[in-house]
Design a protein around this motif. Structure first.
Motif, PDB file in Angstrom:
ATOM      1  N   LEU B  36       0.819  -1.208   0.000  1.00  0.00           N
ATOM      2  CA  LEU B  36       0.000   0.000   0.000  1.00  0.00           C
ATOM      3  C   LEU B  36       0.856   1.262   0.000  1.00  0.00           C
ATOM      4  O   LEU B  36       0.555   2.238  -0.698  1.00  0.00           O
ATOM      5  CB  LEU B  36      -0.919   0.002   1.211  1.00  0.00           C
ATOM      6  CG  LEU B  36      -2.064  -0.991   1.123  1.00  0.00           C
ATOM      7  CD1 LEU B  36      -2.771  -1.107   2.449  1.00  0.00           C
ATOM      8  CD2 LEU B  36      -3.047  -0.593   0.047  1.00  0.00           C
ATOM      9  N   THR B  39       2.348   1.569  -3.452  1.00  0.00           N
ATOM     10  CA  THR B  39       1.304   1.910  -4.425  1.00  0.00           C
ATOM     11  C   THR B  39       0.908   3.370  -4.276  1.00  0.00           C
ATOM     12  O   THR B  39       0.798   4.102  -5.272  1.00  0.00           O
ATOM     13  CB  THR B  39       0.065   1.019  -4.241  1.00  0.00           C
ATOM     14  OG1 THR B  39       0.458  -0.346  -4.271  1.00  0.00           O
ATOM     15  CG2 THR B  39      -0.955   1.264  -5.332  1.00  0.00           C
ATOM     16  N   LEU B 271      -4.515   5.631   0.074  1.00  0.00           N
ATOM     17  CA  LEU B 271      -3.652   4.441   0.116  1.00  0.00           C
ATOM     18  C   LEU B 271      -2.592   4.588   1.198  1.00  0.00           C
ATOM     19  O   LEU B 271      -2.305   3.647   1.941  1.00  0.00           O
ATOM     20  CB  LEU B 271      -2.962   4.249  -1.231  1.00  0.00           C
ATOM     21  CG  LEU B 271      -3.865   3.763  -2.359  1.00  0.00           C
ATOM     22  CD1 LEU B 271      -3.155   3.850  -3.684  1.00  0.00           C
ATOM     23  CD2 LEU B 271      -4.319   2.332  -2.108  1.00  0.00           C
ATOM     24  N   VAL B 274      -4.241   4.164   4.640  1.00  0.00           N
ATOM     25  CA  VAL B 274      -4.503   2.747   4.957  1.00  0.00           C
ATOM     26  C   VAL B 274      -3.189   2.041   5.282  1.00  0.00           C
ATOM     27  O   VAL B 274      -3.099   1.276   6.242  1.00  0.00           O
ATOM     28  CB  VAL B 274      -5.233   2.061   3.778  1.00  0.00           C
ATOM     29  CG1 VAL B 274      -5.332   0.564   3.998  1.00  0.00           C
ATOM     30  CG2 VAL B 274      -6.613   2.651   3.599  1.00  0.00           C
ATOM     31  N   SER B 275      -2.171   2.339   4.494  1.00  0.00           N
ATOM     32  CA  SER B 275      -0.865   1.714   4.736  1.00  0.00           C
ATOM     33  C   SER B 275      -0.323   2.091   6.103  1.00  0.00           C
ATOM     34  O   SER B 275       0.229   1.256   6.824  1.00  0.00           O
ATOM     35  CB  SER B 275       0.119   2.161   3.653  1.00  0.00           C
ATOM     36  OG  SER B 275       1.430   1.855   4.043  1.00  0.00           O
ATOM     37  N   ALA B 340      -0.405  -2.699  -9.369  1.00  0.00           N
ATOM     38  CA  ALA B 340      -1.557  -1.960  -8.839  1.00  0.00           C
ATOM     39  C   ALA B 340      -1.518  -0.500  -9.265  1.00  0.00           C
ATOM     40  O   ALA B 340      -2.538   0.084  -9.640  1.00  0.00           O
ATOM     41  CB  ALA B 340      -1.596  -2.069  -7.316  1.00  0.00           C
ATOM     42  N   LEU B 344      -4.310   1.623 -11.199  1.00  0.00           N
ATOM     43  CA  LEU B 344      -4.953   2.776 -10.582  1.00  0.00           C
ATOM     44  C   LEU B 344      -4.718   4.062 -11.359  1.00  0.00           C
ATOM     45  O   LEU B 344      -5.504   4.999 -11.263  1.00  0.00           O
ATOM     46  CB  LEU B 344      -4.440   2.942  -9.135  1.00  0.00           C
ATOM     47  CG  LEU B 344      -4.988   1.919  -8.154  1.00  0.00           C
ATOM     48  CD1 LEU B 344      -4.218   1.974  -6.850  1.00  0.00           C
ATOM     49  CD2 LEU B 344      -6.469   2.155  -7.891  1.00  0.00           C
ATOM     50  N   ASN B 668     -13.578   4.001  -3.902  1.00  0.00           N
ATOM     51  CA  ASN B 668     -12.474   3.043  -4.083  1.00  0.00           C
ATOM     52  C   ASN B 668     -11.676   2.892  -2.800  1.00  0.00           C
ATOM     53  O   ASN B 668     -11.302   1.795  -2.402  1.00  0.00           O
ATOM     54  CB  ASN B 668     -11.540   3.501  -5.213  1.00  0.00           C
ATOM     55  CG  ASN B 668     -12.218   3.417  -6.556  1.00  0.00           C
ATOM     56  OD1 ASN B 668     -13.152   2.631  -6.740  1.00  0.00           O
ATOM     57  ND2 ASN B 668     -11.780   4.227  -7.492  1.00  0.00           N
ATOM     58  N   ALA B 669     -11.406   4.038  -2.165  1.00  0.00           N
ATOM     59  CA  ALA B 669     -10.642   4.003  -0.911  1.00  0.00           C
ATOM     60  C   ALA B 669     -11.424   3.246   0.159  1.00  0.00           C
ATOM     61  O   ALA B 669     -10.847   2.457   0.919  1.00  0.00           O
ATOM     62  CB  ALA B 669     -10.347   5.422  -0.426  1.00  0.00           C
ATOM     63  N   LEU B 672     -11.338  -0.537  -0.557  1.00  0.00           N
ATOM     64  CA  LEU B 672      -9.988  -1.018  -0.236  1.00  0.00           C
ATOM     65  C   LEU B 672      -9.799  -1.132   1.268  1.00  0.00           C
ATOM     66  O   LEU B 672      -9.285  -2.121   1.785  1.00  0.00           O
ATOM     67  CB  LEU B 672      -8.989  -0.007  -0.799  1.00  0.00           C
ATOM     68  CG  LEU B 672      -7.563  -0.470  -0.984  1.00  0.00           C
ATOM     69  CD1 LEU B 672      -7.497  -1.368  -2.193  1.00  0.00           C
ATOM     70  CD2 LEU B 672      -6.657   0.718  -1.192  1.00  0.00           C
ATOM     71  N   ILE B 675     -11.734  -4.097   2.757  1.00  0.00           N
ATOM     72  CA  ILE B 675     -11.092  -5.385   2.452  1.00  0.00           C
ATOM     73  C   ILE B 675      -9.854  -5.580   3.323  1.00  0.00           C
ATOM     74  O   ILE B 675      -9.667  -6.619   3.960  1.00  0.00           O
ATOM     75  CB  ILE B 675     -10.702  -5.464   0.966  1.00  0.00           C
ATOM     76  CG1 ILE B 675     -11.955  -5.520   0.101  1.00  0.00           C
ATOM     77  CG2 ILE B 675      -9.827  -6.681   0.685  1.00  0.00           C
ATOM     78  CD1 ILE B 675     -11.700  -5.368  -1.383  1.00  0.00           C
ATOM     79  N   PHE B 676      -9.010  -4.570   3.352  1.00  0.00           N
ATOM     80  CA  PHE B 676      -7.781  -4.692   4.140  1.00  0.00           C
ATOM     81  C   PHE B 676      -8.075  -4.736   5.632  1.00  0.00           C
ATOM     82  O   PHE B 676      -7.443  -5.481   6.374  1.00  0.00           O
ATOM     83  CB  PHE B 676      -6.821  -3.545   3.819  1.00  0.00           C
ATOM     84  CG  PHE B 676      -5.995  -3.791   2.607  1.00  0.00           C
ATOM     85  CD1 PHE B 676      -6.451  -3.440   1.359  1.00  0.00           C
ATOM     86  CD2 PHE B 676      -4.758  -4.417   2.708  1.00  0.00           C
ATOM     87  CE1 PHE B 676      -5.697  -3.693   0.224  1.00  0.00           C
ATOM     88  CE2 PHE B 676      -3.994  -4.676   1.581  1.00  0.00           C
ATOM     89  CZ  PHE B 676      -4.464  -4.309   0.334  1.00  0.00           C
TER      90      PHE B 676
END
Lengths: 256, 801
Positions: B36, B39, B271, B274-275, B340, B344, B668-669, B672, B675-676
């Protein structure tokens, strides 16, 4: 409590093979055994002979690969996990080499735990029984101590109290003195002899002949086979050293 | 002689292959974080690169001013000649057609459609000569022949258009047909935030369309400067000159850059966010695992110390494994990130340009991965410092990492706690009571669970809260507009006042509508630092409290309400006075700032005044509410058909379309993040339980021997896990709603959109019910799966070593 008209514990053709090893390891080879009511049976043998495995099988902790085990005439091998757990809770008691107590409970609560679990609606009776046991085994004064505050001997006597708290039909002891010095060992064996004297059936695994002399009968295992059995008669303190010599020479003949 | 590094490598390999499950879980989470982070950084680099590449080809203006209606070209020429900083300038003529007036058809098939679904202005232009070029797919500068048209690349995607399709434009004199010859990228209007898009036609076709009528003529006056930093000064000079045409939007180069990078920048930011959270979870987990490993292997460590190995060699053995894991995670994560990032940035490369590869293309992800690697290794190194404190005797004899004093202290603390228990006094299920006692005693061990679930809850909640806020029809309160069902826009035309009168009369007489309010967009000026500057004011009746204010209240007579950015620009608060005048009017009056509101439209620079909504307006807006079961969509269509001069849409659609790419990025965020977040919760729960069940094996064996069934012991584990996870989820949702909201609000306000304080508009069913249930379900699945192993036929394995 025990039905005196039939043996407390019986096993026939008991085998146990562990499949987790490669190749699988056969630990018990067709053992037939009967434990009478009120008998103090001692199981001896070299390391790896299957002593502890036999104990765990006849107590229902492990499933035998084949053979039958009955307790008071009831086939234990036919029971599911919940039913077997209930049997262990109400009809069996355990004493381990390491005093496995729950660290977050005091001594009294550790002893009370199985009794409360067995009869949650009879708390007062359970408490009275536990207090009596603690007095009997001389640990009443440490009832609210944590397990790190008492000696090894006191802990093992607490283990005995816990094992007796739900008035079991049979008591199993796996090397109860294995981690203790000689004076503490004597304390613990005196307690077990006292339990036996009150009519409780005992099955004890030990490698110590000094402890084994307390038993009514000693059986010897080698490579998973029951090779011999020796009747010892009733133990008395005065006859202890004679019994010990007798036992030692028998064990010597067996190659112990 | 075996070398130390060989031994270290062998140890690392053996350990990695021995504890496959735990090592795999740790490796996976490190890989996810690295993936992440890399990306996000690559998306940012590629997006900026794409925008820069297009800007280099297209040469967008440094300053532009839109205008509708009459203007004097000589005044414009004069203005430009007096300014040496202007390198070149142009007037671009445009013809705007409503989306419903443009249809397309694929010859030889029955495929067709129109652009009525698009709310933005469709502007027909000719290709410029010097700058502000519309660029073809191959980087060429298309100059269409008569009968040909180049369509915006965004429409190629939205409407699936192909070269060879026929475009039909409905004019007053009939239909003009044009053949699609290709697609163009527009540096000025590429962003989804743009309210218009451009089609390129030949000079001949442009003249024909203008003559045929039906389109709205508009111009953009555009300037390229010798130094782009002078754009703001040029804007001030332009706005202070009353003779220059300026009834439309003014935009600088800087604003174009920000708007273009905005939506993809958001994705990159999401991203990285989240990372960042995953990294924290990874580091917490690593710390937990390493500390546990040191405690479990304390005897081995004691032996190594006893035979004379220095602590740094011993730590080095353990660290080697984590170095290998971190390296592997970064390499795999980085490799996946390349794929990815390509996916994106595909749309930004289509809409803008393919970013050229440069030094930064490689440096940026490498730096991102290096950060991940160094963080992981330094945390591991820090935790492994505890090896230094292990005493040989304590380790070998007592099997503890603590020295004598600390051991005694811990034993005393445990004993103190144990003395207070009284199983006989308290009632309730024994299993539950034991579980709660365990949690109290081992809180230090179990704290990882609520921490991870809190972070996971924040991770999945924040992006969704942002999404629902921007998607909500109530978001209009951030657009300086009242909450309503319908919105009608009347842009400047020769008879805009007449059109307004007609539409208003119809709406006010319509039983299906109520609360019909009209507002006029007027051009005022105010005295800024550099002189008189344009001020776009919406005039109307605000007495019914239609707009939400962050400070103060709606304007009354003689008052003005300012948007957040305007208030910041002029350094004004509620209660302070500001001078204003109408454009082309010397008469000045002081008005008092009544309040400040948030507005993301029109660059965030708007104002509102109480007064009649008439008089020399550049446009009008009408809001109305729908009565009963009437469908706003049907009503909007009806009014649009009846009054082509008015663009009538349901308010919900207005918000959605205006913010479609922002909400698409947030969507999208959010996906994501969910899911993560769920994945990580599942992974860490499994890792934690595996370790705990191993450590508690003896205790569970004793409980089984005492008569607790596997089901009951499983219940105890499940109870502890679900309770701690539930506490964590609750804490996480609270954090997201409070600190999270504050943090996101601060970031959004720094973005200069015109929002100073963001209150989430939450979907409670999702955030307070669905997400917590999903997280708890993840915990439940993990604990159920792992407690299955309690149901072994041989219970003695829990007691044996």
């Amino acid at each position: 409590m025990s039905n005196t008209s039939q043996p407390t514990l019986q096993c026939q053709g008991l085998t146990k093979t562990f499949s987790s090893t490669d190749p699988p390891t056969r630990v018990l080879n067709g053992i037939d055994l009967t434990v009478q009511n009120g008998e103090f049976l001692v199981v001896m043998g070299a390391s790896g002979s299957g002593k502890s495995t036999l104990l765990y099988c006849i107590s229902g902790m492990d499933r035998p690969t084949s053979g039958t085990i009955t307790l008071q005439g009831r086939d234990l091998t036919a029971l599911n996990d919940t039913e077997m757990s209930r049997v262990r809770l109400t009809q069996m008691g355990f004493i381990f080499q390491q005093s496995y107590f729950l660290q977050n409970l005091n001594i009294r609560d550790n002893i009370l735990l199985p009794a409360l679990k067995a009869a949650p609606d009879a708390t007062n009776a359970a408490v009275d029984r536990v207090d009596t046991l603690m007095k009997r085994f001389g640990i009443a004064e440490v009832n609210h101590h944590g397990m790190t505050e008492v000696s090894g001997g006191q802990l093992q006597r607490a283990s005995i109290s816990r094992a007796l708290a739900s008035e079991p039909d049979v008591l199993f002891a796996d090397e109860p003195t294995g981690a203790l010095n000689s004076s503490m060992s004597t304390e613990v064996m005196d307690a077990l002899s006292d339990v036996h004297a009150s009519g409780t059936t005992l099955v004890m695994v030990t490698h110590d002949p000094a402890c084994a002399t307390r038993g009514d009968r000693v059986i010897y295992l080698r490579d998973g086979h029951l090779v011999d059995s020796r009747s010892m008669g009733t133990w008395t303190k005065t006859a202890d050293s004679v019994r010990k010599d007798d036992l030692l020479s028998w064990l010597h003949e067996l190659g112990f | 002689m075996i070398r130390q590094d060989t031994l270290t490598r062998r140890y690392a390999y053996n350990d990695l292959t021995k504890n496959k499950g735990i090592n795999a879980a740790l490796l996976l989470i490190i890989t996810m974080s690295a993936f992440l982070m890399a990306t996000g950084s690559m998306v940012m680099e590629r997006s900026v690169g794409s925008v820069d590449a297009l800007f280099e080809q297209a040469k967008p203006p440094h300053f532009l001013q839109m205008h509708k209606g009459d203007y004097d070209p000589e005044v414009l020429a004069d203005f430009a000649s007096q300014r040496p900083e202007i390198a070149s300038w142009l007037i671009e003529d445009m013809l705007g057609f409503d989306g419903a007036a443009i249809s397309w058809q694929r010859p030889g098939t029955d495929q067709s459609g129109d652009f009525s679904a698009s709310l933005i202005d469709n502007l027909f232009v000719t290709q410029n000569e010097d700058f502000d070029l519309l660029i073809g797919a191959d980087g060429d500068i298309p100059r269409p022949s008569q009968g040909d048209v180049y369509v915006p690349v965004g429409y190629q995607q939205d409407f699936d258009l192909e070269v060879g399709d026929e475009l039909q434009v409905r004019t007053d004199e009939g239909t003009s047909s044009l053949t699609v010859q290709g697609f163009v990228r527009d540096s000025q209007m590429a962003s989804s935030l743009s309210s218009a898009t451009r089609f390129v036609v030949s000079n001949e076709d442009f003249r024909d369309l203008a003559a045929a009528g039906g389109g709205n003529p508009e111009i953009i006056v555009e300037y390229r400067l010798t130094d782009s930093s002078q754009a703001s000064q040029l804007q001030r000079d332009y706005e202070s000159d009353v003779a220059l045409p300026k009834n439309g939007q003014a935009v600088t180069y800087q604003m174009i850059r920000v708007i273009n990078a905005f939506s993809d920048g958001l994705v990159a930011l999401a991203l990285v966010f989240v990372s960042g959270l995953l990294m924290i979870i990874a580091l917490l987990s690593l710390r937990f695992v390493i500390r546990g490993t040191v405690e479990d292997e304390v005897r081995e460590i004691g032996v190594m110390k006893a035979i004379g190995l220095p602590h740094r060699v011993i730590s080095g053995l353990y660290l080697s494994k984590y170095r290998v894991m971190a390296l592997l995670g970064c390499v795999v994560g980085g490799g996946l990130a390349i794929v990815a990032a390509q996916l994106l940035t595909r749309s930004v490369q289509v809409n803008y340009a393919v970013a050229p590869m440069g030094f930064l293309t490689f440096l940026v992800p490498v730096v991102a991965l290096l950060v991940v690697y160094l963080l992981v290794v330094s945390i591991c190194r820090g935790v492994l410092r505890s090896v230094r404190r292990v005493e040989v005797v304590g380790a070998l004899v007592h099997g503890t990492t603590l020295d004598e004093k600390k051991s005694a202290r811990r034993a005393k603390k445990l004993a103190r706690r144990a003395r207070k228990t009284n199983l006989a006094a308290s009632g309730g299920d024994v299993n539950r009571r034991l579980a709660i006692l365990d949690l109290k005693t081992e809180a230090g061990q179990w704290v990882l669970v609520p921490l991870v679930f809190a972070l996971a809850a924040v991770l999945i909640t924040l992006p969704t809260n942002l999404l629902t806020t921007f998607q909500s029809p109530r978001f209009v309160t951030y657009m300086g507009a009242p909450e309503s069902d319908l919105r009608a826009d009347l842009q400047f035309s020769t008879d805009v006042d007449g059109a307004l009168e007609e539409v208003l009369r119809r709406m006010e007489g319509d039983d299906r509508l109520t609360e019909v309010r009209d507002f006029a967009n007027l051009l005022f000026e105010t005295n800024g630092e550099e002189g008189w500057e344009n001020l776009r004011v919406e005039m109307g009746d605000y007495s019914t409290g239609t707009v939400a204010f962050v400070e103060g209240q709606a304007p009354g007579e003689g008052e003005i309400a300012l948007s957040v950015l305007n208030a910041q620009q002029y350094d004004l608060e509620a209660g302070e006075a500001m001078p204003i005048r109408r454009s082309n009017d010397a008469m000045t009056e002081d008005v008092v700032v009544s309040g400040i509101y948030q507005d993301v439209t029109s660059g965030g620079l708007t104002a509102k005044m109480q007064g009649p909504a008439t008089g020399d307006a550049v446009g009008y807006v009408i809001y109305a509410d729908v009565v009963g079961d009437s469908d706003p969509t049907v009503l909007a269509q009806e009014y649009s058909d009846e009054y082509p001069a008015a663009s009538v849409i349901p308010m919900e659609e207005y918000v959605q379309q205006t913010l479609s790419y922002i909400t698409s990025a947030f969507f999208n965020a959010a996906v994501l993040a969910v899911i993560f977040g769920i994945g990580v919760a599942l992974l860490i729960t499994s890792l934690f339980l595996k370790l705990r069940l191993t450590r508690e094996r003896n205790k569970m064996g004793v409980l089984m021997a005492l008569g607790f069934s596997a089901r009951e012991i499983g219940f105890q584990v499940r109870f502890k896990l679900l309770l701690t996870a539930g506490v964590g989820v609750l804490a996480g949702i609270l954090m997201a709603a409070t600190a999270g909201q504050w943090f996101v609000g601060a970031v959004v306000s720094l973005a200069g959109l015109g929002i100073s304080s963001l209150n989430f508009i939450v979907n409670p069913w999702v955030v307070y019910l669905a997400y917590p249930l999903m997280l708890i379900a993840a915990a439940y699945v993990a604990v159920r799966a792992l407690t299955l192993r309690l149901h072994t036929p041989d219970k003695s394995i829990w007691l044996r070593k």
